[in-house]
Design a protein around this motif. Structure first.
Motif, PDB file in Angstrom:
ATOM      1  N   SER A 183       4.949   1.737 -11.797  1.00  0.00           N
ATOM      2  CA  SER A 183       4.157   1.605 -10.578  1.00  0.00           C
ATOM      3  C   SER A 183       3.104   0.521 -10.754  1.00  0.00           C
ATOM      4  O   SER A 183       2.287   0.581 -11.678  1.00  0.00           O
ATOM      5  CB  SER A 183       3.477   2.935 -10.232  1.00  0.00           C
ATOM      6  OG  SER A 183       2.635   2.793  -9.108  1.00  0.00           O
ATOM      7  N   SER A 189      -1.669  10.455  -5.556  1.00  0.00           N
ATOM      8  CA  SER A 189      -0.253  10.304  -5.202  1.00  0.00           C
ATOM      9  C   SER A 189       0.579   9.953  -6.428  1.00  0.00           C
ATOM     10  O   SER A 189       1.709  10.430  -6.580  1.00  0.00           O
ATOM     11  CB  SER A 189      -0.093   9.223  -4.132  1.00  0.00           C
ATOM     12  OG  SER A 189      -0.733   9.610  -2.932  1.00  0.00           O
ATOM     13  N   LEU A 228       3.643  12.204  -7.783  1.00  0.00           N
ATOM     14  CA  LEU A 228       4.991  11.700  -8.003  1.00  0.00           C
ATOM     15  C   LEU A 228       5.469  12.008  -9.421  1.00  0.00           C
ATOM     16  O   LEU A 228       6.638  12.352  -9.631  1.00  0.00           O
ATOM     17  CB  LEU A 228       5.028  10.183  -7.752  1.00  0.00           C
ATOM     18  CG  LEU A 228       4.891   9.734  -6.304  1.00  0.00           C
ATOM     19  CD1 LEU A 228       4.770   8.219  -6.220  1.00  0.00           C
ATOM     20  CD2 LEU A 228       6.078  10.214  -5.467  1.00  0.00           C
ATOM     21  N   ASN A 241       8.643  14.580  -9.725  1.00  0.00           N
ATOM     22  CA  ASN A 241       9.871  13.966 -10.241  1.00  0.00           C
ATOM     23  C   ASN A 241      10.066  14.188 -11.735  1.00  0.00           C
ATOM     24  O   ASN A 241      10.998  13.631 -12.320  1.00  0.00           O
ATOM     25  CB  ASN A 241       9.869  12.470  -9.923  1.00  0.00           C
ATOM     26  CG  ASN A 241       9.952  12.194  -8.442  1.00  0.00           C
ATOM     27  OD1 ASN A 241      11.018  12.300  -7.848  1.00  0.00           O
ATOM     28  ND2 ASN A 241       8.822  11.846  -7.834  1.00  0.00           N
ATOM     29  N   LEU A 272      10.058   4.670  -4.611  1.00  0.00           N
ATOM     30  CA  LEU A 272       9.113   5.658  -4.097  1.00  0.00           C
ATOM     31  C   LEU A 272       7.873   4.984  -3.517  1.00  0.00           C
ATOM     32  O   LEU A 272       7.390   3.980  -4.054  1.00  0.00           O
ATOM     33  CB  LEU A 272       8.686   6.609  -5.227  1.00  0.00           C
ATOM     34  CG  LEU A 272       9.810   7.316  -5.977  1.00  0.00           C
ATOM     35  CD1 LEU A 272       9.264   8.019  -7.214  1.00  0.00           C
ATOM     36  CD2 LEU A 272      10.523   8.306  -5.066  1.00  0.00           C
TER      37      LEU A 272
END
Length: 304
Positions: free
Chosen positions: A94, A105, A109, A113, A287
């Motif tokens: 990310s 967030s 995630l 996940n 994502l």
């Protein structure tokens, strides 16, 4: 006629660079990232030229555009995976957009996940502290973090023990690497973030060349991050030619864009997870990360 000829010359120049494997300067490197759009534009331009009976322009443009489309189409189809019976590993990358991405967030995630290894790009000291407060290290207790102000910082967080390595060449932005001990199976992971070719194409090529190649017969390697490159850059394809598998391409998701998260400029795929050819890619997802200009990429793999 003149307008069509000028557009045709522009299209043919970009198409020729792509077909010949030449990235060129910062302008052509930026345009090459748009190759899927260029191919569609070539089909339209060829059709319009033929409709106005400019046969040579339309014919040449259409033939080249069809060649480009034929080169691009395999990205939409999954490929066969190697047999791999080792542990499963979920790797997510990310880009934190200068530390502006929403940390809650990101942690959500990771939790939802069941991410095992998280590579963070553009990681700032402020956001590193915010991630700790948000509970990231309760999920991924091991880390090799190199936060910096601005966009130069990066980090690796892991569910499994890490040993810091030095696998990359010199780069303007941090590109940490580490050995991950996955239940006794070693994996070498690099958080990738070379400078963009639009900043300095020669330096971009050097930093991309400084990324480690696969280690046949040795420790499995996974490169994940913001490569500032698409598959339409020859410099990126050098990594694939060296033996890496692009997780997104292998699952038929090669057209899914990762940057920008808005609709302008035209979205392109510059975030990747590259895996050792012995690794099977079981799943791949793009994502959304609120407040970041990038989407995150997540690959679930089986180790050999």
């Amino acid at each position: 006629m003149i307008a069509l000829a000028v557009l045709a010359l522009g299209f043919l120049e970009i198409a020729a660079l792509r077909l010949l494997g030449i990235d060129g300067n910062r302008i052509t490197a930026a345009l090459l990232a748009l190759t899927p759009y260029v191919a569609v534009g070539g089909l339209l331009l060829g059709g319009v030229s033929l409709a106005f009976r400019h046969w040579w322009i339309g014919g040449v443009v259409l033939v080249v555009a069809i060649a480009l489309v034929g080169m691009l189409l395999p990205r939409a189809f999954a490929s066969a995976q190697p047999v791999a019976h080792g542990p499963k590993l979920r790797v997510m990358s990310s880009n934190q957009y200068l530390g502006k991405a929403d940390v809650a967030s990101v942690v959500r995630l990771v939790r939802e996940n069941q991410v095992d290894v998280l590579n963070l790009l553009e990681l700032t000291p402020r956001e590193a502290a915010a991630l700790e407060r948000a509970g990231l290290f309760q999920l991924l207790p091991y880390r090799v973090f190199k936060p910096q102000f601005g966009g130069a910082g990066s980090g690796i967080a892991s569910r499994y023990p890490l040993t810091e390595l030095s696998l990359t060449g010199p780069s303007r932005m941090e590109q940490p690497s580490a050995r991950v001990d996955v239940h006794g199976t070693a994996v070498e992971v690099v958080a990738v973030h070379p400078i963009p070719p639009t900043t300095d194409p020669q330096e971009w090529k050097k930093e991309m060349a400084g990324l480690p190649r696969p280690n046949p017969g040795g420790t499995v390697r996974i490169l994940a991050g913001d490569f500032n490159s698409t598959v339409d850059h020859a410099t990126f394809r050098d990594l694939l030619d060296a033996g890496y598998t692009d997780a997104g391409l292998s699952r038929g998701e090669g057209f899914k864009p990762t940057w920008p998260s808005s609709f302008f400029p035209p979205p392109v795929t510059i975030d990747h997870v590259l895996v050792d050819p012995r690794v099977a890619v079981d799943g791949y997802r793009v994502l959304d990360v609120p407040d970041s200009d990038h989407h995150a990429v997540l690959a679930e793999v089986s180790l050999p």
